[in-house]
Design a protein around this motif. Structure first.
Motif, PDB file in Angstrom:
ATOM      1  N   LEU A 291       0.818  -1.208   0.000  1.00 35.83           N
ATOM      2  CA  LEU A 291       0.000   0.000   0.000  1.00 35.83           C
ATOM      3  C   LEU A 291       0.856   1.264   0.000  1.00 35.83           C
ATOM      4  O   LEU A 291       0.566   2.232  -0.713  1.00 35.83           O
ATOM      5  CB  LEU A 291      -0.932  -0.003   1.215  1.00 35.83           C
ATOM      6  N   GLU A 292       1.904   1.256   0.857  1.00 34.75           N
ATOM      7  CA  GLU A 292       2.752   2.457   0.937  1.00 34.75           C
ATOM      8  C   GLU A 292       3.447   2.723  -0.395  1.00 34.75           C
ATOM      9  O   GLU A 292       3.608   3.878  -0.813  1.00 34.75           O
ATOM     10  CB  GLU A 292       3.780   2.306   2.062  1.00 34.75           C
ATOM     11  N   VAL A 293       3.869   1.676  -1.074  1.00 33.54           N
ATOM     12  CA  VAL A 293       4.532   1.850  -2.372  1.00 33.54           C
ATOM     13  C   VAL A 293       3.532   2.350  -3.407  1.00 33.54           C
ATOM     14  O   VAL A 293       3.847   3.215  -4.244  1.00 33.54           O
ATOM     15  CB  VAL A 293       5.188   0.532  -2.817  1.00 33.54           C
ATOM     16  N   GLN A 294       2.302   1.843  -3.356  1.00 33.13           N
ATOM     17  CA  GLN A 294       1.283   2.322  -4.302  1.00 33.13           C
ATOM     18  C   GLN A 294       0.958   3.792  -4.048  1.00 33.13           C
ATOM     19  O   GLN A 294       0.836   4.586  -4.985  1.00 33.13           O
ATOM     20  CB  GLN A 294       0.027   1.467  -4.163  1.00 33.13           C
ATOM     21  N   ARG A 295       0.805   4.152  -2.752  1.00 34.02           N
ATOM     22  CA  ARG A 295       0.395   5.518  -2.419  1.00 34.02           C
ATOM     23  C   ARG A 295       1.539   6.527  -2.572  1.00 34.02           C
ATOM     24  O   ARG A 295       1.298   7.706  -2.829  1.00 34.02           O
ATOM     25  CB  ARG A 295      -0.098   5.553  -0.972  1.00 34.02           C
ATOM     26  N   HIS A 296       2.760   6.065  -2.384  1.00 28.85           N
ATOM     27  CA  HIS A 296       3.910   6.975  -2.439  1.00 28.85           C
ATOM     28  C   HIS A 296       4.966   6.368  -3.352  1.00 28.85           C
ATOM     29  O   HIS A 296       6.057   5.981  -2.907  1.00 28.85           O
ATOM     30  CB  HIS A 296       4.469   7.198  -1.037  1.00 28.85           C
ATOM     31  N   PRO A 297       4.637   6.311  -4.640  1.00 30.26           N
ATOM     32  CA  PRO A 297       5.529   5.603  -5.576  1.00 30.26           C
ATOM     33  C   PRO A 297       6.925   6.208  -5.643  1.00 30.26           C
ATOM     34  O   PRO A 297       7.900   5.496  -5.812  1.00 30.26           O
ATOM     35  CB  PRO A 297       4.789   5.710  -6.908  1.00 30.26           C
ATOM     36  N   GLU A 298       7.011   7.544  -5.494  1.00 29.28           N
ATOM     37  CA  GLU A 298       8.329   8.180  -5.580  1.00 29.28           C
ATOM     38  C   GLU A 298       9.258   7.746  -4.449  1.00 29.28           C
ATOM     39  O   GLU A 298      10.484   7.694  -4.596  1.00 29.28           O
ATOM     40  CB  GLU A 298       8.184   9.714  -5.589  1.00 29.28           C
ATOM     41  N   MET A 299       8.671   7.417  -3.274  1.00 23.44           N
ATOM     42  CA  MET A 299       9.483   6.948  -2.153  1.00 23.44           C
ATOM     43  C   MET A 299      10.192   5.652  -2.516  1.00 23.44           C
ATOM     44  O   MET A 299      11.392   5.489  -2.279  1.00 23.44           O
ATOM     45  CB  MET A 299       8.599   6.732  -0.922  1.00 23.44           C
ATOM     46  N   PHE A 300       9.452   4.707  -3.111  1.00 24.50           N
ATOM     47  CA  PHE A 300      10.054   3.427  -3.447  1.00 24.50           C
ATOM     48  C   PHE A 300      11.068   3.594  -4.566  1.00 24.50           C
ATOM     49  O   PHE A 300      12.122   2.941  -4.567  1.00 24.50           O
ATOM     50  CB  PHE A 300       8.964   2.435  -3.862  1.00 24.50           C
ATOM     51  N   ALA A 301      10.768   4.487  -5.479  1.00 24.27           N
ATOM     52  CA  ALA A 301      11.726   4.747  -6.556  1.00 24.27           C
ATOM     53  C   ALA A 301      13.039   5.268  -5.981  1.00 24.27           C
ATOM     54  O   ALA A 301      14.135   4.878  -6.422  1.00 24.27           O
ATOM     55  CB  ALA A 301      11.136   5.753  -7.547  1.00 24.27           C
ATOM     56  N   GLU A 302      12.943   6.140  -4.984  1.00 23.71           N
ATOM     57  CA  GLU A 302      14.160   6.684  -4.361  1.00 23.71           C
ATOM     58  C   GLU A 302      14.920   5.597  -3.609  1.00 23.71           C
ATOM     59  O   GLU A 302      16.155   5.562  -3.636  1.00 23.71           O
ATOM     60  CB  GLU A 302      13.765   7.825  -3.417  1.00 23.71           C
ATOM     61  N   LEU A 303      14.186   4.675  -2.933  1.00 23.89           N
ATOM     62  CA  LEU A 303      14.849   3.563  -2.236  1.00 23.89           C
ATOM     63  C   LEU A 303      15.617   2.689  -3.221  1.00 23.89           C
ATOM     64  O   LEU A 303      16.724   2.225  -2.934  1.00 23.89           O
ATOM     65  CB  LEU A 303      13.812   2.718  -1.482  1.00 23.89           C
ATOM     66  N   LEU A 304      15.029   2.472  -4.414  1.00 24.06           N
ATOM     67  CA  LEU A 304      15.710   1.687  -5.432  1.00 24.06           C
ATOM     68  C   LEU A 304      16.935   2.425  -5.956  1.00 24.06           C
ATOM     69  O   LEU A 304      18.023   1.849  -6.062  1.00 24.06           O
ATOM     70  CB  LEU A 304      14.754   1.390  -6.594  1.00 24.06           C
TER      71      LEU A 304
END
Length: 956
Positions: free
Chosen positions: A51-64
Motif C-alpha cells: 500500500l505504501e509503495v502504491q500511495r507513495h511511488p516516488e518513495m520506493f523509486a528513491e529507495l531503489l
C-alpha cells in the motif's frame, strides 16, 4: 527452505499500479530474478509495504535508486539521514510531518530486507531500534530548543542548564525493537529548581512535563501521515497517576520505598537514549541498587513465577494461547528465564547487568548456569519466535502477537517464514514453543512439589509441627520417627526458634519460613549428626531470617539444605561463617563445585571474573569482591577437607594458594591505583614494579590453617634516596612504596560488610613494629647481615616471595640463601634457639586445667618447628639444599635424606608433626581452642619431647 513464489492478488494489484507509474515517469525497474523473487516475497508478506509503495511511488523509486534496499546500514547512517531530513524544520507541524515521512521510508526498507531474507534478524532489530533512538534524540533536541525559547531554561542550584533524560524501556531499551512496537519511555530530569529567563515563573517539573508532552505528541499522534512510534509512558513511577517527568531524587525515593517487584524486572532493560552524560551516569548509579541486589536474590524467582501465573491466567481468560509473546512457550518466557538469573545474580556478577536477551543467554551458558543444550534451544526458539512476530506485524504494520486463524492468513504466514504451507510450519513452531516451555518450567518449577502437597504426607505433618499444631507427645513421636536421637532437645530448639523468629520477621518472612521449615526438618533429620545439625542450622536461619531472599534461596534450592545439614553436623565452622556472611550460601548450590576447591590457575580466573567489571576507582567494591572470593574458596576447602575429598596434608596448600592469589591481586590493584596518580618509580632494575611481598610463618611455610594471620614483609628495589616517580604528580620512590604498603594493608584488613580479608602481622620486618613499613632490598640485606637476631634468621627459614617483582624475588632468594648458609657456632646457636623457645612458651602456652596446647605446649608443633629451624641454620653452610625449602615437611624430608639427625629423628618428627597439624585443623573447624585433652596424642607428644631433649638439651 526455499521461499515459495506466491503473492496475494490484492497486493499484487498494488505492484501493478506502481509499475504503471514507473513506466509513465521513466523510472527504471530492476530486471533480475533475485529482485523479482524478493519483491514477490515482500508483497506476499506485507500489505503495508504494498500500500505504501502504491500511495507513495516516488518513495520506493528513491529507495531503489539509492541502493538502500540492498545494503546494510553502517553506524551513524540513520542519524545522518534523519539530520538531513529535518534540515530546515522550524515548527512542530513540520517536525511531525518530516519524522513520519522518514519513518515510512525506513519502515518500508526494513520490512523489505526482513521479508526478502537480505537482512538477518540482528540487523532488523538493530535498525528498528536505531530508527527509534534517532527519532527520539533529534525530535527532543528540536523540541527542547523551542521550549526553552518559549518558557525559559530549567537550571540547577548552580545555574547549570538541565536536559531531560529519556529512558527507553522494554525492547527498545535492549535494542530489540520489533516491526510495529510501542516504545516505552520514562522521562527524568536531574534536579528540582526554577526555569530562568522565561516570561513567567515556572518550575523545572512543569518545564519538563511540557517538553515530555510535546515529545509524546511529536512521535505518537496519528496524523494524515500516520505516526512515528506509539509511545507508552505508563511504566513511570506511579504509572498514569504519576508526574510525566520526575526529578532524580523523587525517583530514588520511589524506587527505594514504593516500587513493586515487577518494576525491577522492567528496569533491567532500561537504557538512556538521550541526556547529559554525567546526568545519565548519576541516574544509572541510582537505579542499579534497586534492580541488582548485592546479595543473591532468589526471592526474584518467586516474584517472576507469580507474574507469569497472572499473565497465564489473563491469557486463559481471554483464550489467547495463540499469543506467541505471552502465551505458553512464548517470547516472554525466554525473557523471564534470562531476567530471573539477572535479578538473582546480577548484583554479584556485574557482567550479567546487560540488556539483550541473547547476550544474557550466552553468558548464562558460559557461567554454566544453564546447560549448553538449553542455551542453544532457547536462543534458536527466540530467533524463530521473533521472526514470526515480525512477520505477523509486517502484514499491516500493526502491533499483534496472535497467530492468524483464517486459512489464507495462515498460509501467508507460513510462506513468509519460508515454509511451503501451514501444515509444515505449525509443527516447527510448536516444537520451539514446547522446548521453551520445558526450559521455563525447569527454571521456575515450584520447589518441593508445590503443586501436589497431598503427595507429601510427612512434609505436611512437619509443616503442622512447625505451626505448633501438635501436642507435645505427638510432636516428640514425629521427631523421633523423623530421625532425631534426642527428640526432646530437637523440640526445644524448634519451639525456641519459632518463638524468637516470630518477633523478628515480616509477613513475607513468615510465609517463606512456612515453605522452608517442612523442607528443612526432614533433610536435617536424615543427616548423619541430625541433632547437632538442627541446632546449628536453626542458628543460621535465625541470622538470615530478616533477609527473605536467603530464605527464598533455600526454598528454591533444597540441595543447599542437604549440604548444609551434612556439613553443619560435622562442624559449627560452616554455619557460623555463613551466619556472618550469608552471601556464601551461593557456594553450596552446586555440590560439584562445593567439594572441588580451585587451584591457583582457577583462583586467578575466578578473580578475573569477579573484579573485571568493577570500576578501578571503586575501592569499596574491590574489597567486597576480594572478601567474597577468599571466604567462598575457604568454604570449599573446608567442605572438601571435612568430607575427605582432599587429604589433610594438602589442605594448607589450598588455603595458602587462596592467600597468595588474594595478595597478588591486592598488589596489582594497588599498583594500578598509585601508578595512575604518580607514574612508575624510576631507576628500578628490570621492567617490574620493584616491589616484593614476602610471606613469613605459616604463609611462607605453605602451612596456612583456617583463620590464620598473614605474616608479611615488604621490600622494594630502589636504592636511591632521590629517585622520583615519572608521573605528573611525582613523589619519591620511598613515598610511593610506603603508600603502596599502607594501601595494601588497608585493603587486606579493613572491615567491610563482608568482614576482613585477612589479619596481617608486619612485626617480622627489620626492627619489628618500630621499623619502616617498606625497606629497600639493600637495607633488608644489611639488616639481616649485621643486626638481625638469631630468631629473625629462624623466621627467614620460612620466608619466601608470594607476590611482586620476579627480578626482586631472585635478589631476595640470594640474600636469604647467603644468610641461611652462613657458618654458625653450634653451641651458641643451640642456646639462642632454646632461649627463644622458652620465652615463647612462657608467654603463649595455654596448657593447663587438663588441656594441652597443640602449638605451644611441650612436645607440640612449635617444638618441631624450632628443631627444624635449628637444623637448617646449623647445617646449611655444608648442605645448601636445606635453603631450598620453607615448609617443615620438605625440610624434614631433606634432613632425613642427608642423614643429619640421629636415627629416625627426622621421620619421627615428620610423623608427629602431621598428626599434631591434623588435630590443629580439626580444632579450627570445630571452632574450639587449639588444645586437646591431656590424655590425647600422648605418644606423639612424648616422642617430640624426647627428641627435643636429645637434640636441643643434650639430655643424658
Amino acid at each position: 527452505m526455499n521461499q515459495p513464489m506466491s503473492t496475494e492478488p490484492v497486493t499484487e494489484s498494488h505492484w501493478q499500479d506502481w509499475l504503471a507509474w514507473a513506466a509513465e515517469t521513466g523510472v527504471e525497474v530492476p530486471d533480475s530474478p533475485v529482485f523479482a523473487r524478493a519483491r514477490a516475497a515482500v508483497w506476499d508478506g506485507s500489505e503495508f509495504v504494498a500500500l505504501e509503495v502504491q500511495r507513495h511511488p516516488e518513495m520506493f523509486a528513491e529507495l531503489l535508486a539509492s541502493g538502500d534496499l540492498f545494503r546494510t546500514y553502517g553506524p551513524g547512517d540513520l542519524d545522518r539521514a534523519l539530520t538531513q531530513a529535518l534540515a530546515g524544520v522550524d515548527d512542530e507541524q513540520a517536525l511531525a510531518r518530516a519524522l513520519r515521512l522518514f519513518r515510512r521510508r525506513e519502515q518500508v526498507r526494513i520490512v523489505w530486507r526482513d521479508l526478502s531474507g537480505e537482512g538477518a534478524l540482528e540487523e532488523v532489530l538493530e535498525d528498528l531500534s536505531e530508527l527509534a533512538d534517532c527519532c527520539i534524540r533529534q525530535a527532543l533536541g528540536k523540541l527542547q530548543d523551542w521550549t526553552r525559547a518559549e518558557l525559559g531554561v530549567p537550571c540547577d542550584a548552580e545555574g547549570r542548564a538541565l536536559e531531560m533524560v529519556v529512558l527507553a524501556m522494554g525492547k527498545l531499551g535492549a535494542r530489540e525493537l520489533n516491526l510495529s512496537s510501542d516504545i516505552d519511555l520514562i522521562f527524568a530530569f536531574p534536579e528540582r529548581g526554577e526555569v530562568r529567563d522565561g516570561p513567567r515563573a515556572l518550575s523545572n517539573e512543569q518545564f519538563f512535563t511540557r517538553l515530555g508532552q510535546r515529545l509524546v505528541q511529536a512521535l505518537g499522534q496519528q496524523t494524515v501521515d500516520g505516526f512515528v512510534f506509539r509511545v507508552d509512558t505508563r511504566l513511570r513511577p506511579f504509572g498514569e497517576s504519576g508526574p510525566l517527568a520526575m526529578c532524580f531524587d523523587a525517583m530514588e525515593d520511589y524506587y527505594q520505598s514504593q516500587a513493586r517487584e515487577w518494576e525491577r524486572y522492567a528496569m533491567i532493560k532500561a537504557r538512556a537514549v538521550c541526556g547529559d552524560a554525567e546526568d545519565i551516569a548519576q541516574l544509572e548509579a541510582m537505579l542499579r541498587p534497586f534492580v541488582y541486589r548485592r546479595y543473591l536474590d532468589f526471592g526474584a524467582i518467586e516474584s517472576l513465577r507469580e507474574l507469569k501465573r497472572l499473565i497465564a491466567k489473563e491469557l486463559y481468560r481471554r483464550g489467547m494461547d495463540a499469543n506467541i509473546k505471552l502465551g505458553p512457550g512464548g517470547i516472554r518466557e525466554i525473557e523471564f528465564i534470562g531476567q530471573a538469573f539477572q535479578l538473582v545474580r546480577g548484583g554479584r556478577d556485574a557482567e550479567l547487568q546487560i540488556r539483550p536477551i541473547r547476550e544474557v543467554l550466552a553468558l548464562l551458558g558460559e557461567r554454566e548456569l544453564l546447560p549448553p543444550e538449553a542455551v542453544r534451544e532457547l536462543d534458536e526458539g527466540y530467533c524463530f519466535l521473533r521472526r514470526v512476530e515480525n512477520r505477523l506485524q509486517a502484514w499491516r504494520d500493526r502491533q499483534t502477537h496472535t497467530l492468524p486463524e483464517d486459512e489464507a492468513a495462515r498460509e501467508r504466514m507460513a510462506r513468509a517464514m519460508g515454509f511451503a504451507d501451514w501444515a509444515s510450519f505449525a509443527p516447527v513452531l510448536a516444537a520451539h514453543r514446547e522446548r521453551v516451555q520445558h526450559h521455563f518450567d525447569e527454571v521456575f518449577a515450584p520447589p518441593s512439589g508445590e503443586d501436589e502437597p497431598a503427595d507429601h504426607e510427612h512434609e505436611h505433618e512437619l509443616a503442622a509441627l512447625w505451626r505448633g499444631e501438635y501436642e507435645r507427645e505427638q510432636a516428640l513421636a514425629l521427631l523421633a520417627e523423623s530421625g532425631f536421637v534426642s527428640p526432646e532437645s530437637a523440640l526445644v530448639h524448634i519451639d525456641a526458634f519459632r518463638d524468637t523468629i516470630e518477633r523478628k520477621v515480616s509477613r513475607r518472612g513468615s510465609e517463606r519460613l512456612a515453605q522452608l521449615m517442612p523442607l528443612a526438618l526432614p533433610i536435617v533429620a536424615a543427616s548423619e549428626h541430625a541433632d547437632l545439625a538442627l541446632e546449628r542450622v536453626l542458628r543460621l536461619l535465625e541470622a538470615v531470617a530478616r533477609r527473605t531472599s536467603y530464605l527464598a534461596m533455600l526454598v528454591e534450592h533444597p540441595c543447599i539444605l542437604s549440604q548444609l545439614a551434612r556439613l553443619a553436623g560435622m562442624s559449627p565452622w560452616f554455619t557460623d561463617r555463613l551466619s556472618r556472611q550469608p552471601l556464601l550460601l551461593d557456594e553450596m548450590i552446586d555440590p560439584r563445585r562445593l567439594y572441588d576447591p580451585l587451584r591457583r590457575e582457577g583462583l586467578d580466573e575466578e578473580l578475573d571474573v569477579l573484579l573485571g567489571p568493577v570500576d578501578p576507582e571503586d575501592l569499596e567494591q574491590q574489597m567486597e569482591r576480594l572478601r567474597q572470593f577468599a571466604q567462598g574458596n575457604m568454604l570449599r576447602v573446608a567442605a572438601a577437607d571435612l568430607t575427605g575429598v582432599i587429604p589433610l596434608m594438602v589442605v594448607s596448600d589450598y588455603l595458602t594458594e587462596i592467600a597468595e592469589a588474594t595478595v597478588t591481586r591486592v598488589l596489582e590493584l594497588t599498583l594500578a591505583h598509585l601508578q595512575a596518580r604518580h607514574g612508575r618509580p624510576s631507576a628500578i632494575p628490570g621492567e617490574g614494579s620493584g616491589f616484593l611481598v614476602l610471606g613469613y610463618g605459616k604463609l611462607g611455610g605453605i602451612e596456612l590453617g583456617y583463620g590464620s594471620d598473614l605474616d608479611l614483609v615488604f621490600v622494594h628495589a630502589s636504592d636511591s634516596m632521590t629517585a622520583m616517580t615519572d608521573g605528573e604528580r611525582e613523589i619519591s620512590n620511598e613515598q610511593f612504596y610506603a603508600r603502596l604498603g599502607q594501601r595494601m594493608i588497608h585493603m587486606l584488613t579493613t572491615r567491610t560488610p563482608s568482614g576482613t580479608l585477612y589479619e596481617v602481622d608486619m612485626r617480622l620486618r627489620p626492627d619489628g613494629g618500630k621499623g619502616m613499613l617498606v625497606r629497600s632490598i639493600g637495607a633488608f640485606a644489611a639488616y639481616q647481615d649485621k643486626d638481625a637476631w638469631t630468631w629473625e634468621h629462624q623466621a627467614l627459614v620460612r620466608a619466601r616471595p608470594v607476590a611482586g617483582d620476579p627480578e626482586l624475588a631472585r635478589r631476595f632468594a640470594e640474600v636469604r640463601r647467603e644468610i641461611l648458609c652462613r657458618r654458625r657456632d653450634p653451641e651458641q646457636l643451640r642456646r639462642d634457639v632454646r632461649e627463644m623457645r622458652a620465652k615463647m612458651r612462657a608467654n603463649l602456652d595455654r596448657s593447663g586445667d587438663g588441656r594441652f596446647d597443640l602449638k605451644q605446649g611441650p612436645g607440640g608443633i612449635a617444638d618441631i618447628e624450632f628443631m627444624v629451624q635449628y637444623a637448617v641454620l646449623r647445617w646449611a653452610a655444608d648442605h645448601p639444599e636445606l635453603a631450598d625449602w620453607t615448609d617443615n615437611v620438605r625440610l624434614l624430608d631433606t634432613l632425613a635424606r642427608i642423614d643429619l639427625l640421629p636415627g629416625d629423628t627426622a621421620e619421627n618428627l615428620a610423623e608427629a608433626y602431621k598428626v599434631l597439624r591434623a588435630a590443629y585443623h580439626r580444632s579450627a573447624l570445630q571452632e574450639q581452642p587449639k588444645t586437646i585433652a591431656d590424655d590425647q596424642l600422648l605418644d606423639e607428644r612424648a616422642r617430640v619431647r624426647a627428641l627435643w631433649c636429645e637434640l636441643m638439651e643434650e639430655c643424658g
